[in-house]
Write a protein that holds these residues in place. Structure first.
Motif, PDB file in Angstrom:
ATOM      1  N   THR A 112       0.860  -1.189   0.000  1.00  0.00           N
ATOM      2  CA  THR A 112       0.000   0.000   0.000  1.00  0.00           C
ATOM      3  C   THR A 112       0.895   1.238   0.000  1.00  0.00           C
ATOM      4  OG1 THR A 112      -1.726  -1.147   1.235  1.00  0.00           O
ATOM      5  CG2 THR A 112      -1.793   1.265   1.241  1.00  0.00           C
ATOM      6  N   THR A 113       0.645   2.167  -0.936  1.00  0.00           N
ATOM      7  CA  THR A 113       1.438   3.390  -0.997  1.00  0.00           C
ATOM      8  C   THR A 113       0.593   4.591  -0.568  1.00  0.00           C
ATOM      9  OG1 THR A 113       0.912   3.712  -3.338  1.00  0.00           O
ATOM     10  CG2 THR A 113       2.918   2.505  -2.830  1.00  0.00           C
ATOM     11  N   ILE A 114       1.196   5.458   0.205  1.00  0.00           N
ATOM     12  CA  ILE A 114       0.524   6.647   0.729  1.00  0.00           C
ATOM     13  C   ILE A 114       1.408   7.864   0.441  1.00  0.00           C
ATOM     14  CG2 ILE A 114      -0.449   7.746   2.795  1.00  0.00           C
ATOM     15  CD1 ILE A 114      -0.481   4.875   4.046  1.00  0.00           C
ATOM     16  N   PRO A 115       0.862   8.926  -0.164  1.00  0.00           N
ATOM     17  CA  PRO A 115       1.678  10.124  -0.391  1.00  0.00           C
ATOM     18  C   PRO A 115       2.197  10.678   0.929  1.00  0.00           C
ATOM     19  CG  PRO A 115      -0.391  10.252  -1.606  1.00  0.00           C
ATOM     20  CD  PRO A 115      -0.505   9.074  -0.687  1.00  0.00           C
ATOM     21  N   ALA A 116       3.462  11.081   0.948  1.00  0.00           N
ATOM     22  CA  ALA A 116       4.074  11.609   2.164  1.00  0.00           C
ATOM     23  C   ALA A 116       4.894  12.852   1.835  1.00  0.00           C
ATOM     24  CB  ALA A 116       4.959  10.547   2.820  1.00  0.00           C
ATOM     25  N   LYS A 117       5.077  13.692   2.838  1.00  0.00           N
ATOM     26  CA  LYS A 117       5.833  14.929   2.646  1.00  0.00           C
ATOM     27  C   LYS A 117       6.668  15.203   3.888  1.00  0.00           C
ATOM     28  CE  LYS A 117       5.209  19.698   1.097  1.00  0.00           C
ATOM     29  NZ  LYS A 117       4.215  20.739   0.733  1.00  0.00           N
ATOM     30  N   GLY A 118       7.954  15.481   3.684  1.00  0.00           N
ATOM     31  CA  GLY A 118       8.824  15.761   4.812  1.00  0.00           C
ATOM     32  C   GLY A 118       8.435  17.054   5.502  1.00  0.00           C
ATOM     33  N   ALA A 119       8.254  17.022   6.809  1.00  0.00           N
ATOM     34  CA  ALA A 119       7.824  18.212   7.550  1.00  0.00           C
ATOM     35  C   ALA A 119       8.907  19.283   7.570  1.00  0.00           C
ATOM     36  CB  ALA A 119       7.448  17.828   8.987  1.00  0.00           C
ATOM     37  N   PHE A 120      10.169  18.890   7.571  1.00  0.00           N
ATOM     38  CA  PHE A 120      11.267  19.859   7.641  1.00  0.00           C
ATOM     39  C   PHE A 120      11.732  20.288   6.248  1.00  0.00           C
ATOM     40  CE2 PHE A 120      15.856  20.829   7.930  1.00  0.00           C
ATOM     41  CZ  PHE A 120      15.792  21.903   8.811  1.00  0.00           C
ATOM     42  N   MET A 142       5.424   3.491   1.824  1.00  0.00           N
ATOM     43  CA  MET A 142       5.030   2.152   1.379  1.00  0.00           C
ATOM     44  C   MET A 142       4.841   1.270   2.598  1.00  0.00           C
ATOM     45  SD  MET A 142       7.827   1.784  -1.685  1.00  0.00           S
ATOM     46  CE  MET A 142       7.305   0.128  -2.105  1.00  0.00           C
ATOM     47  N   MET A 143       3.698   0.605   2.671  1.00  0.00           N
ATOM     48  CA  MET A 143       3.408  -0.277   3.800  1.00  0.00           C
ATOM     49  C   MET A 143       3.240  -1.699   3.289  1.00  0.00           C
ATOM     50  SD  MET A 143       0.486   0.030   6.760  1.00  0.00           S
ATOM     51  CE  MET A 143      -0.877  -0.565   5.738  1.00  0.00           C
ATOM     52  N   ILE A 144       3.966  -2.642   3.900  1.00  0.00           N
ATOM     53  CA  ILE A 144       3.921  -4.037   3.486  1.00  0.00           C
ATOM     54  C   ILE A 144       3.986  -4.941   4.708  1.00  0.00           C
ATOM     55  CG2 ILE A 144       6.413  -3.907   3.055  1.00  0.00           C
ATOM     56  CD1 ILE A 144       6.116  -6.183   1.052  1.00  0.00           C
ATOM     57  N   VAL A 145       3.147  -5.966   4.739  1.00  0.00           N
ATOM     58  CA  VAL A 145       3.148  -6.952   5.829  1.00  0.00           C
ATOM     59  C   VAL A 145       3.854  -8.207   5.326  1.00  0.00           C
ATOM     60  CG1 VAL A 145       1.752  -8.318   7.416  1.00  0.00           C
ATOM     61  CG2 VAL A 145       0.995  -6.028   6.737  1.00  0.00           C
ATOM     62  N   ILE A 146       4.833  -8.668   6.091  1.00  0.00           N
ATOM     63  CA  ILE A 146       5.634  -9.824   5.711  1.00  0.00           C
ATOM     64  C   ILE A 146       5.723 -10.806   6.880  1.00  0.00           C
ATOM     65  CG2 ILE A 146       7.047  -8.562   4.036  1.00  0.00           C
ATOM     66  CD1 ILE A 146       9.212  -8.353   6.221  1.00  0.00           C
ATOM     67  N   THR A 147       6.242 -12.004   6.604  1.00  0.00           N
ATOM     68  CA  THR A 147       6.570 -12.926   7.684  1.00  0.00           C
ATOM     69  C   THR A 147       7.994 -12.628   8.142  1.00  0.00           C
ATOM     70  OG1 THR A 147       7.523 -14.645   6.258  1.00  0.00           O
ATOM     71  CG2 THR A 147       5.134 -14.704   6.617  1.00  0.00           C
ATOM     72  N   ARG A 148       8.344 -13.098   9.329  1.00  0.00           N
ATOM     73  CA  ARG A 148       9.688 -12.821   9.850  1.00  0.00           C
ATOM     74  C   ARG A 148      10.768 -13.456   8.982  1.00  0.00           C
ATOM     75  NH1 ARG A 148      10.491 -16.537  15.290  1.00  0.00           N
ATOM     76  NH2 ARG A 148      10.301 -18.560  14.317  1.00  0.00           N
ATOM     77  N   TYR A 149      10.427 -14.525   8.240  1.00  0.00           N
ATOM     78  CA  TYR A 149      11.392 -15.195   7.389  1.00  0.00           C
ATOM     79  C   TYR A 149      11.709 -14.393   6.129  1.00  0.00           C
ATOM     80  CZ  TYR A 149      10.072 -18.996  10.464  1.00  0.00           C
ATOM     81  OH  TYR A 149       9.817 -19.749  11.580  1.00  0.00           O
ATOM     82  N   GLU A 150      10.855 -13.413   5.788  1.00  0.00           N
ATOM     83  CA  GLU A 150      11.072 -12.574   4.607  1.00  0.00           C
ATOM     84  C   GLU A 150      11.799 -11.272   4.944  1.00  0.00           C
ATOM     85  OE1 GLU A 150       7.130 -13.733   1.971  1.00  0.00           O
ATOM     86  OE2 GLU A 150       6.880 -12.521   3.776  1.00  0.00           O
ATOM     87  N   LEU A 151      12.043 -11.038   6.232  1.00  0.00           N
ATOM     88  CA  LEU A 151      12.667  -9.787   6.658  1.00  0.00           C
ATOM     89  C   LEU A 151      14.059  -9.618   6.073  1.00  0.00           C
ATOM     90  CD1 LEU A 151      12.607  -7.222   8.371  1.00  0.00           C
ATOM     91  CD2 LEU A 151      13.373  -8.567  10.335  1.00  0.00           C
ATOM     92  N   PHE A 152      14.838 -10.679   6.034  1.00  0.00           N
ATOM     93  CA  PHE A 152      16.193 -10.610   5.482  1.00  0.00           C
ATOM     94  C   PHE A 152      16.165 -10.131   4.038  1.00  0.00           C
ATOM     95  CE2 PHE A 152      19.502 -12.620   2.919  1.00  0.00           C
ATOM     96  CZ  PHE A 152      20.647 -12.175   3.550  1.00  0.00           C
ATOM     97  N   ASP A 153      15.293 -10.745   3.214  1.00  0.00           N
ATOM     98  CA  ASP A 153      15.209 -10.367   1.801  1.00  0.00           C
ATOM     99  C   ASP A 153      14.757  -8.920   1.635  1.00  0.00           C
ATOM    100  OD1 ASP A 153      16.047 -12.824   0.737  1.00  0.00           O
ATOM    101  OD2 ASP A 153      14.037 -13.663   0.924  1.00  0.00           O
ATOM    102  N   LEU A 154      13.787  -8.496   2.431  1.00  0.00           N
ATOM    103  CA  LEU A 154      13.289  -7.123   2.325  1.00  0.00           C
ATOM    104  C   LEU A 154      14.384  -6.117   2.682  1.00  0.00           C
ATOM    105  CD1 LEU A 154      10.877  -5.243   1.794  1.00  0.00           C
ATOM    106  CD2 LEU A 154      10.344  -5.383   4.238  1.00  0.00           C
TER     107      LEU A 154
END
Length: 280
Positions: free
Chosen positions: A224-232, A240-252
């Motif tokens: 899921t992508t959400i527009p963002a803007k730096g406050a400073f 970008m928001m993504i849900v993974i398993t702990r076994y995929e953390l290394f690859d990500l």
């Protein structure tokens, strides 16, 4: 990329050595049992030595038990994860045969604690680098996907069988010390890796398109992508928001470092999910 694979193999090698040291210098001499397939191999080796004319060492039994599991993992879990897991098992079996079984301490509590901690350090770093010590992790993952239940339930069930069997055959005192070793190792693994099966990654980047393509090429996960803007800085970015398993953390982690080393990533432990989450 070659240096990354070399580093991963080095971590797996060190994990296997630590596991063998924990077993042959602490747990096996004290008759305290390890968790997972290592504990099963240890228990079967002792039962066969006492109740049958056939004797196989813990290392050989560990390798034999993992062969059918590796085939299942290759088909159901993922080739890269399964390959490195089998390498870990093979190396553990090798070092269990090479390192002599020797009692370092006569104190069973010290053996349980230090054996649990040393083994957990090896397992924790192996998991952190995208592999496992085989057997139980792969079986639990397959059952979890089939029955849609947490992996922890199956790990707890198998370890409970080991403890109860050890208690019936060799006395409940040994079973209680086995519980100490299991508790110690679990706490250390959680500290090094993560106790949660699912994680949410929130990535703030300027290279969202390249990152999305790279993630989808490696992981079959929705983003899921959400527009963002730096406050400073007032710079326009994307979250970008993504849900993974702990076994995929290394690859990500490796994908993000390769595509956008300047991306800001927040990894959050996920305790529950409602809705579709791909399990196959």
């Amino acid at each position: 990329m070659v240096w990354l694979q070399t580093k991963k193999l080095t971590i797996v090698l060190l994990g296997a050595i630590l596991n063998a040291i924990a077993m042959n210098l602490f747990l096996i001499p004290a008759n305290v049992y390890a968790s997972g397939f290592t504990g099963i191999a240890q228990l079967l080796s002792k039962i066969m030595a006492e109740y049958s004319p056939i004797h196989l060492s813990t290392g050989i039994l560990l390798l034999l038990l993992n062969i059918p599991v590796t085939v299942l993992g290759w088909l159901k879990v993922g080739r890269s994860f399964t390959l490195y897991s089998f390498i870990s098992v093979f190396l553990s079996s090798f070092f269990l045969e090479v390192i002599p079984v020797k009692e370092v301490s006569h104190d069973i509590l010290l053996n349980a604690v230090f054996g649990g901690v040393i083994a957990a350090v090896g397992v924790g770093f192996t998991l952190k680098w995208g592999a496992s010590t085989g057997g139980l992790d792969i079986i639990a993952m397959i059952l979890s996907r089939m029955k849609d239940k947490p992996v922890g339930i199956y790990i707890f069930t198998l370890n409970s069988i080991i403890i109860i069997t050890a208690g019936f055959l060799y006395g409940w005192e040994k079973a209680l010390y086995t519980l100490v070793a299991l508790y110690t190792s679990t706490r250390v693994i959680d500290a090094i890796h993560t106790k949660n099966e699912k994680l949410t990654a929130m990535i703030i980047t300027k290279k969202s398109d390249e990152l999305k393509n790279a993630i989808h090429a490696k992981l079959v996960r929705g983003i899921t992508t959400i527009p963002a803007k730096g406050a400073f800085t007032n710079e326009t970015k994307e979250l970008m928001m993504i849900v993974i398993t702990r076994y995929e953390l290394f690859d990500l982690e490796r994908i993000i470092k390769e595509v956008d080393p300047n991306a800001f990533t927040n990894i959050v432990e996920t305790t529950g999910i409602f809705g579709f989450f791909r399990r196959e």
